[in-house]
Design an enzyme around this catalytic site. Structure first.
Site, mmCIF file in Angstrom:
data_model
loop_
_atom_site.group_PDB
_atom_site.id
_atom_site.type_symbol
_atom_site.label_atom_id
_atom_site.label_comp_id
_atom_site.label_asym_id
_atom_site.label_seq_id
_atom_site.Cartn_x
_atom_site.Cartn_y
_atom_site.Cartn_z
ATOM 1 C CG HIS A 162 -1.669 -1.223 1.465
ATOM 2 N ND1 HIS A 162 -2.913 -1.473 0.949
ATOM 3 C CD2 HIS A 162 -1.322 -2.338 2.167
ATOM 4 C CE1 HIS A 162 -3.317 -2.685 1.336
ATOM 5 N NE2 HIS A 162 -2.357 -3.235 2.056
ATOM 6 C CB SER A 283 12.144 22.406 -15.961
ATOM 7 O OG SER A 283 11.385 23.590 -16.083
#
Ligand code: ARG
Length: 464
Positions: A162, A283
């Site tokens: 999980h 970026s």
């Protein structure tokens, strides 16, 4: 490809006029199947040889045809011969060129053959090569994973369920998990190969032939392992492609799951690994960014491959037997998948090799999340406490630690003893991630001994 020349289609006899220009564009498959040219010529040469073998072509006729095919292959390879869309596909372009070169003799090549069994032959030959190429890259990838397992067998990381801290594991064991997934993919590609490796040639348009075609002969010539049993099945069958697409799908699915973990591990929040600059980009605006694009693209391209499997299933689900032109659309999804699987392998192998594992940073995470809680519960089991009781005792202990802002490792022996009388000073000896890992020595567990056993087995499977 040229579309200026208006060659008459080889089936034009039945028609008093040519198809509309837009129909030619709609109908052509050259943009997809021209890449079959070598396999088309290979199949045609084998067919010609078989026609010679059964006496339909004389030896000198066969020689001329074989020679002309060799020349055509050279012309194509050297960029001297371009196909035209008025001849629809690779098959009719090459046949038309043979007729151009040899006249009536060239017109004998299609004896007993249809494009329906021809395209199946080309495609199966092409796929055998494509699958072999993928298998050899996948083998290299598996080797790289084994190297990684060996490098990282002693690195301990938190294992997750999980995406929550669960139990400590060996990083080598983690890599090994992917070895087995990818090794199953290798086997699935082998199954696809075997399904593909069957000779369809000689099935004709749908029903076989009145001529004494020798299918065993072409099987041997083309190095197929077997012959398809039923002509109707053969010209309508695309299972071999579905099998390939299923293997490709599970493979990319696995690379996508691996990518997801590595993307998470590469965040500053986790900081388990550093990716090589070679597989990251920056970026355009933010000067601080180093993004894991190779992994994101691997995850992203997976959807295209998974859709390919459904694309072909949907294409074929409503088709009456036998050949329908819908089947011409069987190429785009498969070629996309072949290219994508190859690209992912070309990227993932060096990317995995170049990962730097940040052990110091990982060590900070081992103190979080009560990774040893199950160990404590199992400690009590060995002292005779029923497991369900140990589970709630340790659950309460975790609550206590959370309240007191402590970890299991920082509890004093007195604190342990107040939780349950079965706790003794030997509890302290189990409270290390290393021993937690090595005590999980059940078959297939994360202990060093078990990871080593897996490495040996994996090496034997890869013949290393
Ligand atoms: N270009 C076709 C394909 O890829 C070849 C078979 C065409 N057969 C036919 N009867 N029109 O499927």
């Amino acid at each position: 490809m040229s579309n200026e020349k208006k060659d008459k289609a080889l089936w034009s006899g039945r028609f008093s006029s040519t198809p509309a220009d837009i129909m030619q564009k709609f109908s052509q498959s050259l943009d997809m199947d021209w890449r079959f040219y070598k396999h088309d010529i290979l199949g045609s040469k084998a067919h010609a040889k078989m026609l010679g073998h059964i006496g339909i072509l004389k030896p000198d006729e066969l020689n001329k045809i074989t020679k002309a095919f060799d020349e055509i292959e050279e012309e194509i390879t050297n960029g001297e011969f371009y196909p035209t869309i008025s001849l629809e596909d690779v098959h009719m372009n090459i046949e038309a060129r043979l007729i151009e070169k040899l006249g009536p003799l060239g017109a004998k090549i299609h004896t007993g053959r249809s494009r329906n069994d021809q395209v199946a032959t080309d495609y199966r030959l092409y796929m055998k090569d494509a699958i072999e190429g993928i298998q050899s890259k996948l083998n290299l990838f598996l080797n790289t994973i084994i190297e990684k397992v060996q490098e990282d067998i002693d690195v301990i990381i938190p294992g997750f369920t999980h995406l929550q801290h669960a139990q400590p594991i060996s990083l080598g064991h983690y890599w090994m998990a992917f070895f087995w997934k990818f090794h199953r993919d290798l086997k699935r590609f082998q199954i696809a190969y075997e399904t593909t490796d069957i000779n369809p040639l000689g099935s004709g348009a749908l029903a076989g032939s009145t001529l004494p075609l020798d299918r065993e002969f072409t099987k041997n010539e083309l190095h197929f392992s077997n012959i398809t049993e039923n002509s109707l099945d053969t010209v309508s069958d695309r299972d071999y492609l579905l099998e390939f697409l299923f293997a490709a799908s599970t493979f990319v699915l696995h690379t996508s799951r691996l990518s997801e973990d590595l993307i998470i591990w590469n965040t500053s929040e986790f900081d388990f690994i550093e990716l090589s600059n070679a597989f990251c980009t920056g970026s355009s605006m933010m000067p601080n960014k180093k993004n894991p694009d190779a992994l994101e693209l691997t995850r992203g391209k997976t959807s295209g491959v998974l859709s390919s499997l459904y694309d072909l299933m949907i294409n074929t689900k409503g088709l009456s037997l036998t050949y329908n032109r819908d089947l011409q659309e069987d190429k785009r999804p498969v070629f996309y998948s072949i290219e994508t699987v190859n690209m992912i392998l070309d990227i993932m192998t060096p990317l995995i090799k170049g990962i730097r594992v940040k052990e110091e940073s990982i060590a900070h995470h081992l103190n979080k999340g009560f990774l040893l809680a199950t160990d404590v519960a199992e400690y009590l089991v060995l002292k005779g406490v029923p497991f369900r009781d140990t589970h709630s005792i340790v659950g309460r202990l975790v609550q206590y630690c959370l309240k007191e802002n402590k970890t299991l490792e920082t509890l004093s022996i007195e604190e342990w003893k107040t939780q349950h009388t079965a706790f003794d000073s030997d509890i302290l000896s189990i409270l290390s991630p290393r021993s937690a890992v090595d005590r999980r020595s059940t078959f297939g567990g994360t202990a060093r001994t078990e990871v080593k056993r897996q490495i040996e087995k994996a090496k034997a499977l890869l013949n290393l």
